[in-house]
Design a protein around this motif. Structure first.
Motif, PDB file in Angstrom:
ATOM      1  N   ALA A 220       0.823  -1.207   0.000  1.00  0.00           N
ATOM      2  CA  ALA A 220       0.000   0.000   0.000  1.00  0.00           C
ATOM      3  C   ALA A 220       0.854   1.252   0.000  1.00  0.00           C
ATOM      4  N   ASN A 221       0.304   2.292  -0.607  1.00  0.00           N
ATOM      5  CA  ASN A 221       0.844   3.635  -0.447  1.00  0.00           C
ATOM      6  C   ASN A 221       0.434   4.119   0.937  1.00  0.00           C
ATOM      7  N   LEU A 222       1.385   4.596   1.713  1.00  0.00           N
ATOM      8  CA  LEU A 222       1.137   4.920   3.117  1.00  0.00           C
ATOM      9  C   LEU A 222       0.056   5.982   3.279  1.00  0.00           C
ATOM     10  N   ASN A 223       0.187   7.077   2.556  1.00  0.00           N
ATOM     11  CA  ASN A 223      -0.762   8.170   2.677  1.00  0.00           C
ATOM     12  C   ASN A 223      -2.177   7.737   2.315  1.00  0.00           C
ATOM     13  N   THR A 224      -2.309   7.002   1.217  1.00  0.00           N
ATOM     14  CA  THR A 224      -3.629   6.551   0.770  1.00  0.00           C
ATOM     15  C   THR A 224      -4.208   5.521   1.730  1.00  0.00           C
ATOM     16  N   LEU A 225      -3.360   4.645   2.238  1.00  0.00           N
ATOM     17  CA  LEU A 225      -3.812   3.636   3.201  1.00  0.00           C
ATOM     18  C   LEU A 225      -4.431   4.298   4.424  1.00  0.00           C
ATOM     19  N   CYS A 226      -3.761   5.319   4.949  1.00  0.00           N
ATOM     20  CA  CYS A 226      -4.268   5.991   6.141  1.00  0.00           C
ATOM     21  C   CYS A 226      -5.605   6.665   5.888  1.00  0.00           C
ATOM     22  N   SER A 227      -5.865   7.067   4.648  1.00  0.00           N
ATOM     23  CA  SER A 227      -7.139   7.709   4.331  1.00  0.00           C
ATOM     24  C   SER A 227      -8.305   6.740   4.418  1.00  0.00           C
ATOM     25  N   LEU A 228      -8.016   5.429   4.442  1.00  0.00           N
ATOM     26  CA  LEU A 228      -9.070   4.413   4.546  1.00  0.00           C
ATOM     27  C   LEU A 228      -9.327   3.981   5.979  1.00  0.00           C
ATOM     28  N   ALA A 229      -8.543   4.483   6.920  1.00  0.00           N
ATOM     29  CA  ALA A 229      -8.688   4.089   8.323  1.00  0.00           C
ATOM     30  C   ALA A 229     -10.101   4.368   8.814  1.00  0.00           C
ATOM     31  N   ALA A 252       7.453  15.284   8.497  1.00  0.00           N
ATOM     32  CA  ALA A 252       6.373  15.592   9.431  1.00  0.00           C
ATOM     33  C   ALA A 252       5.141  14.756   9.132  1.00  0.00           C
ATOM     34  N   GLU A 253       4.803  14.634   7.856  1.00  0.00           N
ATOM     35  CA  GLU A 253       3.643  13.848   7.462  1.00  0.00           C
ATOM     36  C   GLU A 253       3.893  12.355   7.629  1.00  0.00           C
ATOM     37  N   GLU A 254       5.135  11.933   7.355  1.00  0.00           N
ATOM     38  CA  GLU A 254       5.473  10.520   7.530  1.00  0.00           C
ATOM     39  C   GLU A 254       5.360  10.102   8.992  1.00  0.00           C
ATOM     40  N   GLU A 255       5.848  10.951   9.877  1.00  0.00           N
ATOM     41  CA  GLU A 255       5.741  10.643  11.313  1.00  0.00           C
ATOM     42  C   GLU A 255       4.281  10.496  11.713  1.00  0.00           C
ATOM     43  N   ARG A 256       3.444  11.396  11.203  1.00  0.00           N
ATOM     44  CA  ARG A 256       2.014  11.334  11.524  1.00  0.00           C
ATOM     45  C   ARG A 256       1.382  10.056  10.988  1.00  0.00           C
ATOM     46  N   SER A 257       1.652   9.713   9.724  1.00  0.00           N
ATOM     47  CA  SER A 257       1.038   8.525   9.121  1.00  0.00           C
ATOM     48  C   SER A 257       1.521   7.244   9.788  1.00  0.00           C
ATOM     49  N   LEU A 258       2.815   7.149  10.018  1.00  0.00           N
ATOM     50  CA  LEU A 258       3.359   5.962  10.679  1.00  0.00           C
ATOM     51  C   LEU A 258       2.803   5.827  12.095  1.00  0.00           C
ATOM     52  N   THR A 259       2.686   6.948  12.785  1.00  0.00           N
ATOM     53  CA  THR A 259       2.145   6.927  14.143  1.00  0.00           C
ATOM     54  C   THR A 259       0.687   6.507  14.136  1.00  0.00           C
ATOM     55  N   GLN A 260      -0.054   6.925  13.117  1.00  0.00           N
ATOM     56  CA  GLN A 260      -1.447   6.492  13.012  1.00  0.00           C
ATOM     57  C   GLN A 260      -1.541   4.980  12.932  1.00  0.00           C
ATOM     58  N   PHE A 267       1.444  -2.280  13.729  1.00  0.00           N
ATOM     59  CA  PHE A 267       2.806  -2.787  13.896  1.00  0.00           C
ATOM     60  C   PHE A 267       2.908  -3.863  14.978  1.00  0.00           C
ATOM     61  N   GLU A 268       1.871  -3.960  15.808  1.00  0.00           N
ATOM     62  CA  GLU A 268       1.831  -5.023  16.813  1.00  0.00           C
ATOM     63  C   GLU A 268       1.442  -6.356  16.196  1.00  0.00           C
ATOM     64  N   ASN A 269       0.696  -6.307  15.116  1.00  0.00           N
ATOM     65  CA  ASN A 269       0.062  -7.524  14.607  1.00  0.00           C
ATOM     66  C   ASN A 269       0.686  -8.100  13.343  1.00  0.00           C
ATOM     67  N   ILE A 270       1.504  -7.304  12.631  1.00  0.00           N
ATOM     68  CA  ILE A 270       2.085  -7.818  11.388  1.00  0.00           C
ATOM     69  C   ILE A 270       3.233  -8.788  11.675  1.00  0.00           C
ATOM     70  N   LYS A 271       3.652  -9.504  10.626  1.00  0.00           N
ATOM     71  CA  LYS A 271       4.740 -10.478  10.748  1.00  0.00           C
ATOM     72  C   LYS A 271       6.046  -9.965  10.158  1.00  0.00           C
ATOM     73  N   GLY A 272       5.970  -8.847   9.415  1.00  0.00           N
ATOM     74  CA  GLY A 272       7.160  -8.284   8.793  1.00  0.00           C
ATOM     75  C   GLY A 272       6.807  -6.945   8.172  1.00  0.00           C
ATOM     76  N   LEU A 273       7.832  -6.102   7.949  1.00  0.00           N
ATOM     77  CA  LEU A 273       7.596  -4.775   7.389  1.00  0.00           C
ATOM     78  C   LEU A 273       8.649  -4.472   6.325  1.00  0.00           C
ATOM     79  N   ILE A 274       8.178  -4.043   5.158  1.00  0.00           N
ATOM     80  CA  ILE A 274       9.051  -3.625   4.064  1.00  0.00           C
ATOM     81  C   ILE A 274       8.718  -2.173   3.732  1.00  0.00           C
ATOM     82  N   VAL A 275       9.728  -1.328   3.706  1.00  0.00           N
ATOM     83  CA  VAL A 275       9.535   0.079   3.363  1.00  0.00           C
ATOM     84  C   VAL A 275      10.309   0.362   2.082  1.00  0.00           C
ATOM     85  N   SER A 276       9.597   0.829   1.054  1.00  0.00           N
ATOM     86  CA  SER A 276      10.237   1.112  -0.231  1.00  0.00           C
ATOM     87  C   SER A 276      10.872   2.495  -0.246  1.00  0.00           C
ATOM     88  N   LYS A 277      11.728   2.688  -1.244  1.00  0.00           N
ATOM     89  CA  LYS A 277      12.332   4.005  -1.444  1.00  0.00           C
ATOM     90  C   LYS A 277      11.240   5.044  -1.728  1.00  0.00           C
TER      91      LYS A 277
END
Length: 346
Positions: A220-229, A252-260, A267-277
């Protein structure tokens, strides 16, 4: 969402027909020459092309190609068109989510067509995944991928074709791109074809947390994913690997989205995390890196976490199918991603 309910799309082959839909930004109008070049590239590679109604008519309502119902109708018409074998978005944008209330997920599920695109298309990926259990492809879009001059990104095309055409991909190890680019060339002028693209050496995937895991992946795109929360289209990430990517990573926006995501328990429930460039970084004057920001928000985890992957807004990009089982191995500065099953079926 249970893994055994995931439906794979039908495989494709060279000579098949791609249906082009424009769910948000009318790139076919804004960047007409580049769009037409992309269509010629799709044909050169061996695909036939059918444009959706809005796309064919070059409809433009400022920032969008039509109202939500019209855009959804274009999409559904291509889904139901038996001459269309798979669908590809023209580009992303900001408003693909507007289509969701007007989509028929039973018909989408029944037709089992590969649907590919990235960025804002995340809204459609997540909606189709949660409502029809169909695996879609986080992969190429018409203008940014096939509109490259003089030819489409060969690595991006190869990645898409490998996953889309083969039903025998068990233990397929994803190749590593030796170079990458985030070189912006203005498509409102002829810069997109008159200025040679600049590439950088790919320094490799960075391990933030070591480990090995086998699990389905959600992309998922992080910003778009958060808009579906808070909606029914936000997927259940429990026991899955999450891949997030971003266009312009404003710290600033990344910190907010990741914190959301953190506050939602992702992040408690996933089995792994991949962050793209990210395509572009804006540290807002901070004296720490993007990698350090990720570590700060996500925290120490027992599962593998890697950064600097190639799936998203930089070029070339890997194609990844939603909820297909992969093996993520991040050990001693060595990262491998292996497909444990094919992405398509007959």
């Amino acid at each position: 969402m249970l893994k055994d309910k995931i439906i794979k799309p039908k495989r494709i082959k060279i000579g098949d027909t791609v249906g082009i839909f424009t769910p948000s930004t009318p790139a076919n109008v804004l960047f007409k020459e580049k769009y037409l070049h992309a269509i010629s590239e799709l044909k050169r590679i061996g695909f036939n092309v059918i444009e959706g109604d809005l796309t064919k008519k070059s409809v433009k309502q400022g920032y969008r190609s039509g109202n939500p119902k019209e855009r959804a109708q274009e999409f559904m018409d291509l889904i139901e068109n038996q001459n269309v074998d798979f669908l590809m978005s023209t580009i992303g944008g900001y408003n693909s989510s507007s289509l969701i209330p007007y989509l028929d997920f039973d018909i989408i599920k029944k037709n089992r067509k590969i649907i590919t695109g990235y960025s804002d298309i995340t809204s459609l990926h997540m909606a189709i995944l949660t409502q029809s259990n169909l695996s879609t492809f986080y992969g190429p879009a018409v203008v940014p991928t096939f509109g490259e001059w003089p030819h489409a990104f060969s690595e991006s095309v190869e990645s898409f074709l490998t996953l889309g055409t083969s039903i025998h991909l068990r233990n397929y190890k994803q190749p590593f791109f030796e170079k990458w680019s985030n070189h912006f060339r203005n498509a409102f002028t002829d810069e997109w074809k008159s200025v040679e693209r600049k590439y950088e050496f790919n320094s490799g995937y960075k391990i933030i947390s070591s480990g090995v895991i086998e699990a389905p992946i959600i992309i998922a795109n992080l910003n778009t994913l958060c808009s579906l929360a808070g909606t029914s289209y936000f997927p259940d990430f429990c026991d899955n690997i999450l891949l997030i990517e971003e266009e312009c990573a404003d710290f600033a926006e990344e910190e907010r989205s990741l914190t959301q995501l953190k506050l939602m328990g992702v992040f408690e429930n996933i089995k792994g995390l991949i962050v793209s460039k990210p395509e572009f970084l804006n540290n807002k004057g901070a004296d720490f890196s993007y990698e350090e920001l990720i570590m700060e928000v996500v925290g120490k985890r027992k599962y593998p976490i890697i950064y600097n992957y190639d799936c998203g807004h930089t070029h070339p990009m890997h194609t990844l199918p939603q909820m297909i089982n992969i093996r993520l191995e991040a050990l001693q500065n060595n990262v491998n991603i292996t497909f444990l099953e094919s992405a398509v079926d007959i």
